[in-house]
Design a protein around this motif. Sequence first.
Motif, short mmCIF file in Angstrom:
data_model
loop_
_atom_site.label_atom_id
_atom_site.label_comp_id
_atom_site.label_asym_id
_atom_site.label_seq_id
_atom_site.Cartn_x
_atom_site.Cartn_y
_atom_site.Cartn_z
N SER A 154 0.84 -1.19 0.00
CA SER A 154 0.00 0.00 0.00
C SER A 154 0.88 1.25 0.00
O SER A 154 2.00 1.24 0.54
N ALA A 155 0.37 2.33 -0.54
CA ALA A 155 1.09 3.60 -0.49
C ALA A 155 1.34 4.03 0.95
O ALA A 155 2.31 4.72 1.24
N PHE A 156 0.47 3.59 1.87
CA PHE A 156 0.65 3.90 3.29
C PHE A 156 1.88 3.22 3.88
O PHE A 156 2.33 3.58 4.95
N LYS A 157 2.41 2.21 3.19
CA LYS A 157 3.59 1.47 3.66
C LYS A 157 4.87 1.92 2.96
O LYS A 157 5.92 1.30 3.13
N ALA A 158 4.80 2.97 2.18
CA ALA A 158 5.96 3.42 1.40
C ALA A 158 7.18 3.72 2.26
O ALA A 158 8.31 3.43 1.86
N ASP A 159 6.97 4.26 3.46
CA ASP A 159 8.10 4.58 4.33
C ASP A 159 8.91 3.34 4.72
O ASP A 159 10.10 3.44 5.00
N GLU A 160 8.26 2.19 4.75
CA GLU A 160 8.96 0.95 5.11
C GLU A 160 10.01 0.57 4.06
O GLU A 160 10.89 -0.24 4.34
N TRP A 161 9.89 1.11 2.86
CA TRP A 161 10.78 0.75 1.76
C TRP A 161 11.72 1.90 1.38
O TRP A 161 12.52 1.77 0.46
N ARG A 162 11.64 3.02 2.10
CA ARG A 162 12.45 4.20 1.78
C ARG A 162 13.94 3.94 2.06
O ARG A 162 14.29 3.20 2.97
N ASP A 163 14.80 4.55 1.25
CA ASP A 163 16.26 4.46 1.42
C ASP A 163 16.76 3.02 1.43
O ASP A 163 17.63 2.65 2.22
N GLU A 164 16.19 2.20 0.55
CA GLU A 164 16.59 0.81 0.38
C GLU A 164 16.34 -0.05 1.62
O GLU A 164 16.97 -1.09 1.81
N GLU A 165 15.43 0.38 2.46
CA GLU A 165 15.05 -0.42 3.62
C GLU A 165 14.11 -1.53 3.16
O GLU A 165 13.35 -1.36 2.20
N ILE A 166 14.15 -2.64 3.85
CA ILE A 166 13.27 -3.78 3.59
C ILE A 166 12.69 -4.22 4.93
O ILE A 166 13.44 -4.39 5.90
N PRO A 167 11.38 -4.40 5.02
CA PRO A 167 10.80 -4.87 6.28
C PRO A 167 11.44 -6.20 6.72
O PRO A 167 11.72 -7.08 5.91
N ASP A 168 11.67 -6.32 8.03
CA ASP A 168 12.34 -7.49 8.58
C ASP A 168 11.69 -8.81 8.17
O ASP A 168 12.38 -9.79 7.89
N GLU A 169 10.36 -8.83 8.12
CA GLU A 169 9.66 -10.07 7.77
C GLU A 169 10.10 -10.58 6.40
O GLU A 169 10.23 -11.80 6.19
N TYR A 170 10.34 -9.67 5.48
CA TYR A 170 10.72 -10.07 4.12
C TYR A 170 12.18 -10.48 4.04
O TYR A 170 12.55 -11.36 3.26
N ILE A 171 13.03 -9.86 4.82
CA ILE A 171 14.43 -10.28 4.89
C ILE A 171 14.49 -11.72 5.42
O ILE A 171 15.19 -12.57 4.87
N ILE A 172 13.76 -11.99 6.48
CA ILE A 172 13.73 -13.33 7.06
C ILE A 172 13.15 -14.33 6.06
O ILE A 172 13.67 -15.45 5.90
N GLN A 173 12.10 -13.94 5.36
CA GLN A 173 11.51 -14.81 4.34
C GLN A 173 12.55 -15.19 3.29
O GLN A 173 12.66 -16.36 2.91
N GLU A 174 13.30 -14.22 2.82
CA GLU A 174 14.29 -14.49 1.79
C GLU A 174 15.46 -15.32 2.32
O GLU A 174 15.98 -16.18 1.60
N MET A 175 15.86 -15.10 3.55
CA MET A 175 16.93 -15.93 4.14
C MET A 175 16.47 -17.38 4.23
O MET A 175 17.24 -18.31 3.96
N HIS A 176 15.21 -17.59 4.59
CA HIS A 176 14.64 -18.94 4.65
C HIS A 176 14.66 -19.57 3.25
O HIS A 176 15.07 -20.73 3.09
N GLU A 177 14.24 -18.81 2.24
CA GLU A 177 14.23 -19.34 0.87
C GLU A 177 15.64 -19.65 0.38
O GLU A 177 15.86 -20.68 -0.27
#
Length: 156
Positions: free
Chosen positions: A111-134
């Motif tokens: 959502s556009a409301f979540k844009a700040d979570e992706w600012r300055d090449e940031e990635i939400p922790d849940e997705y980093i963990i998801q990718e490490m698992h994969e």
Amino acid sequence: MITKEQLVNRKEYIGASEAAAVLGMSRWQTPLEIWAIKTGVITAPEIDDKLWVKLGNRLEEVVAELFTEKTGKKTRRVTEAYQHPQYPFLRCHIDRKVEGENSILQCKTASAFKADEWRDEEIPDEYIIQEMHELTCTGYDKAYIAVLIGNQDFVI
């Protein structure tokens, strides 16, 4: 996107999208909730009929196409599950395999409301963990995460 049958079989293993919850680092689920679902104490909530889930599934192809346009890297859909060679209770379904690389592409929408979570090449922790698992399950070297944010911005 995983099938209904694959959803039923998820009781048998910890999937990549559950990894953050197992570690107590999810905003959406707790370790206790994952345990209760896996052991059959509770039923996993049905989310397939939610509009945001339907749109995310449909837009996965668009995100993959935008990734290819922006990077020149071709991807292909993968339907089979990957299982960790030593720990069979760890499995995953990846969104895409990047051709010519030992890499994964994870396609996200936000959502556009979540844009700040992706600012300055940031990635939400849940997705980093998801990718490490994969990466752990597949043995691949690298994961790209591409996100379409509010149909206004695209970030890799």
